[in-house]
Design an enzyme around this catalytic site. Structure first.
Site, PDB file in Angstrom:
ATOM      1  N   THR A 188      20.825  -9.041 -23.560  1.00 43.56           N
ATOM      2  CA  THR A 188      21.352  -9.036 -22.188  1.00 43.56           C
ATOM      3  C   THR A 188      20.378  -8.698 -21.266  1.00 43.56           C
ATOM      4  O   THR A 188      19.403  -8.157 -21.413  1.00 43.56           O
ATOM      5  CB  THR A 188      22.765  -8.304 -22.247  1.00 43.56           C
ATOM      6  OG1 THR A 188      22.089  -6.885 -22.367  1.00 43.56           O
ATOM      7  CG2 THR A 188      23.841  -8.658 -23.264  1.00 43.56           C
ATOM      8  N   GLU A 333      26.965 -12.273 -24.980  1.00 42.50           N
ATOM      9  CA  GLU A 333      27.779 -11.913 -25.946  1.00 42.50           C
ATOM     10  C   GLU A 333      28.817 -12.667 -26.432  1.00 42.50           C
ATOM     11  O   GLU A 333      29.377 -12.604 -27.730  1.00 42.50           O
ATOM     12  CB  GLU A 333      28.515 -10.334 -25.626  1.00 42.50           C
ATOM     13  CG  GLU A 333      27.611  -9.251 -25.162  1.00 42.50           C
ATOM     14  CD  GLU A 333      27.235  -9.261 -23.799  1.00 42.50           C
ATOM     15  OE1 GLU A 333      27.039 -10.173 -23.201  1.00 42.50           O
ATOM     16  OE2 GLU A 333      27.179  -8.107 -23.178  1.00 42.50           O
ATOM     17  N   LYS A 445      35.463  -2.395  -3.138  1.00 39.41           N
ATOM     18  CA  LYS A 445      36.765  -1.597  -2.972  1.00 39.41           C
ATOM     19  C   LYS A 445      36.969  -1.053  -1.714  1.00 39.41           C
ATOM     20  O   LYS A 445      36.462  -0.139  -1.207  1.00 39.41           O
ATOM     21  CB  LYS A 445      36.733  -0.538  -3.928  1.00 39.41           C
ATOM     22  CG  LYS A 445      36.455  -1.068  -5.501  1.00 39.41           C
ATOM     23  CD  LYS A 445      37.068   0.226  -6.427  1.00 39.41           C
ATOM     24  CE  LYS A 445      36.553  -0.341  -7.955  1.00 39.41           C
ATOM     25  NZ  LYS A 445      35.057  -0.310  -8.085  1.00 39.41           N
ATOM     26  N   TRP A 450      40.899  -4.516  -3.411  1.00 37.10           N
ATOM     27  CA  TRP A 450      39.635  -5.111  -4.168  1.00 37.10           C
ATOM     28  C   TRP A 450      39.274  -6.291  -3.215  1.00 37.10           C
ATOM     29  O   TRP A 450      40.505  -7.197  -2.961  1.00 37.10           O
ATOM     30  CB  TRP A 450      39.776  -5.457  -5.410  1.00 37.10           C
ATOM     31  CG  TRP A 450      39.787  -4.431  -6.419  1.00 37.10           C
ATOM     32  CD1 TRP A 450      39.552  -3.140  -6.250  1.00 37.10           C
ATOM     33  CD2 TRP A 450      39.804  -4.559  -7.972  1.00 37.10           C
ATOM     34  NE1 TRP A 450      39.609  -2.547  -7.329  1.00 37.10           N
ATOM     35  CE2 TRP A 450      39.669  -3.270  -8.598  1.00 37.10           C
ATOM     36  CE3 TRP A 450      40.169  -5.741  -8.984  1.00 37.10           C
ATOM     37  CZ2 TRP A 450      39.767  -3.180  -9.771  1.00 37.10           C
ATOM     38  CZ3 TRP A 450      40.036  -5.459 -10.235  1.00 37.10           C
ATOM     39  CH2 TRP A 450      39.822  -4.240 -10.767  1.00 37.10           C
TER      40      TRP A 450
END
Ligand code: ADP
Length: 548
Positions: A188, A333, A445, A450
């Site tokens: 990753t 992944e 935030k 959000w």
């Protein structure tokens, strides 16, 4: 007692893909624009032969089952031959992203314990510099022909890939491996901490290749000519090198030539029908094509993923060039494919703008992947298109563990274990269309609410004066965080801060409109071409919002 099926159970092996391609698509071309500058023409028959020779060569170098063969290479036929030659013979192909910092490459190669490193000539200076630090690497192989080998190199015993192959007969039988044997490793990007290795298996790779070629996924047939712009060092070019053998389509590799002009000439010259890449690569190509008043004569469809595809880019590809855009989502992944935006029959009867809004989402899962959205306590949230939660997945080609880490990354959903947390925040509607609102670490935030940075970026990207935009959280004494928009203007554009802020009116709730706009000459990107928000936040951490 259960009655068992009486069917053959041939293991799902990467070598079986290649055998199939050699026999049934042997003359189908593999075209590579190479580092050496030439346009090289090969086909599945030749690639199959050279892959067997590569397998023999790796064995002659002393590689044992499970040993890692690393690559630092562009998309090209030699890279493909290493993919198949290494994995097919029971070795593990470790594709390293050459755009990482040299220290990261050294760390990753050490972590993977790479035994052989194969690399394109582009990276010779890099490899010469880091070679002494690559303690596990016993053989350095330059992916070129004898004629292009350097007269001298700081690397002792530098090997020539074509020479290694020429010394082998190609008379080689692929071993009958257990299908759960590791086939390749991809790390990753590691935006926080050290990168983590995802270890794919033959089984997961073959199943992913099957599923991603399906009509409601990438929709690839043997009649396609496919140019993967997405690098083979980025989650195996999204599996296209494997689907290519399974389906038998023509592959066109751009090598290091990824600028708008080179890509356009290759698209036209080879009559490419299908492509795939992250949004940033299309910025360059579209700019070039538009500036020259050019058209595509064969390019019909493209998959765009790896980061949210800005709706303005999707519209331009659709309306200006008649190209179908398939928006896709996935991650390292997940090998990487999870969802794609393909409409159902019922949705094709919706008004055009409703269809467009669906296409802009990240789409539906393909069979083989299951998904859910959960709250912070692991309770699943409704698929109502509005409830946003942590996106979790499971399936045939989703990791269960990271390389060299016994701790399970998995979480439970309503008490049922076995789900991989993606780190993304998403909504899912009643039809199963998933939409990413943010990476959990990029969410802004504001006063406990959000704000989706992707929404803010998409709006900015629709402004004609904006080349690229990133929305990040900036500190605010009252609201904790407020959105800050960072913009790269198009050359010659005169757009102002006030104009951009006004552009948000009516397009988003007032409290979500960014508090400020900053113009920069460049936005930092990760090694996989995504906006590097952590770095941007760090660069702008002292920026004082006018509202603060
Ligand atoms: P990379 O694939 O670049 O090596 P990751 O595997 O970490 O790095 O990238 C996967 C992440 O990229 C996803 O978790 C998601 O945050 C983001 N991503 C991928 N595709 C999309 C998309 N279509 N829209 C929005 N975000 C996306």
């Amino acid at each position: 007692m259960a009655l068992m099926g009486r069917m053959m159970s041939d293991p799902l092996l990467i070598s079986s893909l290649l055998r199939h391609a050699e026999r049934h698509s042997g003359e189908t071309e593999i075209v590579s624009k190479r580092v050496e500058g030439d346009l090289h023409r090969s086909n599945w028959r030749e690639v199959a032969l050279r892959s067997r020779q590569a397998a023999q060569a790796f064995a002659r170098l002393g590689c044992q089952p499970g040993d890692r063969v690393a690559t630092l290479a562009w998309n090209g036929h030699r890279h493909l031959e290493i993919y198949y030659g290494a994995s097919g013979s029971g070795l593990v192909c470790h594709t390293i992203n050459p755009r990482l910092f040299p220290e990261q490459i050294v760390w990753i190669a050490g972590d993977a314990e790479d035994r052989v490193l194969c690399f394109d000539a582009t990276f010779l200076p890099l490899v010469e510099k880091i070679a002494p630090a690559l303690k596990t690497v016993q053989h350095f192989v330059l992916m070129t022909s004898r004629a292009h080998m350097p007269a001298a190199s700081a690397i002792p015993n530098l090997l020539c890939f074509d020479d290694l192959l020429a010394a082998e007969s190609g008379d080689y039988a692929w071993p009958a491996l257990d299908e759960n044997t590791a086939s390749s490793i991809c790390y990753t990007s590691g935006t926080t901490g050290n990168p983590k290795g995802a270890v794919y298996s033959h089984r997961s790779t073959v199943l992913h290749a099957y599923a991603s070629a399906l009509p409601d996924a990438m929709d690839c047939s043997s009649r396609d000519v496919v140019l993967p712009v997405v690098p083979m060092f980025h989650v195996n070019a999204w599996g296209l090198p494997y689907s290519a053998a399974l389906v038998g389509f023509k592959l066109v590799f751009p090598g290091p030539h990824l600028d708008g002009k080179s890509l356009y000439e290759l698209f036209e010259g080879e009559q490419v029908t299908f492509s795939a890449g992250v949004p940033t690569v299309w910025l360059g190509l579209l700019n070039y094509v538009k500036a020259g008043g050019l058209k595509f004569s064969s390019f019909k469809r493209t998959v765009i993923g790896g980061a949210a595809c800005p709706p303005a880019m999707m519209k331009s590809l659709q309306d200006d060039f008649g190209i179908e855009v398939i928006h896709a989502w996935g991650m390292t992944e997940m090998s990487p494919l999870g969802t794609l935006s393909k409409l159902t029959t019922r949705q094709l009867n919706l008004p055009a703008d409703a269809q467009q809004r669906l296409l802009e989402k990240q789409g539906r899962v393909i069979y083989g992947v299951d998904m859910a959205i959960i709250d912070d306590d692991g309770r699943s949230l409704p698929w109502d298109g509005a409830s946003a939660g942590n996106l979790v997945v499971r399936g045939h080609w989703v990791i269960s563990q990271y390389y060299k880490n016994d701790a399970s990354p998995l979480v439970s959903v309503d008490g049922e274990p076995g789900w991989f947390p993606t780190g993304d925040v998403a909504t899912i509607d009643a039809d199963g269309f998933m939409q990413i609102t943010d990476r959990s670490k990029d969410v802004i935030k504001s006063g406990g609410e959000w704000i989706s940075s992707i929404d803010l970026e998409n709006i900015a990207m629709a402004h004609p004066g904006v080349f690229e935009a990133a929305a990040i959280a900036a500190r605010h004494p009252k609201w904790d965080e407020r959105p800050l928009l960072v913009v790269v203007k198009k050359p010659d554009a005169t757009v102002t801060r006030e104009e951009l802020l006004a552009f948000y009116e009516g397009r988003i709730a007032k409290w979500q409109v960014p508090d400020d706009v900053i113009f920069v000459s460049e936005i930092p990107h990760t090694a996989t071409g995504k906006i590097q928000k952590l770095k941007l936040r760090d660069q702008l951490k002292d920026h004082r919002l006018p509202t603060a």
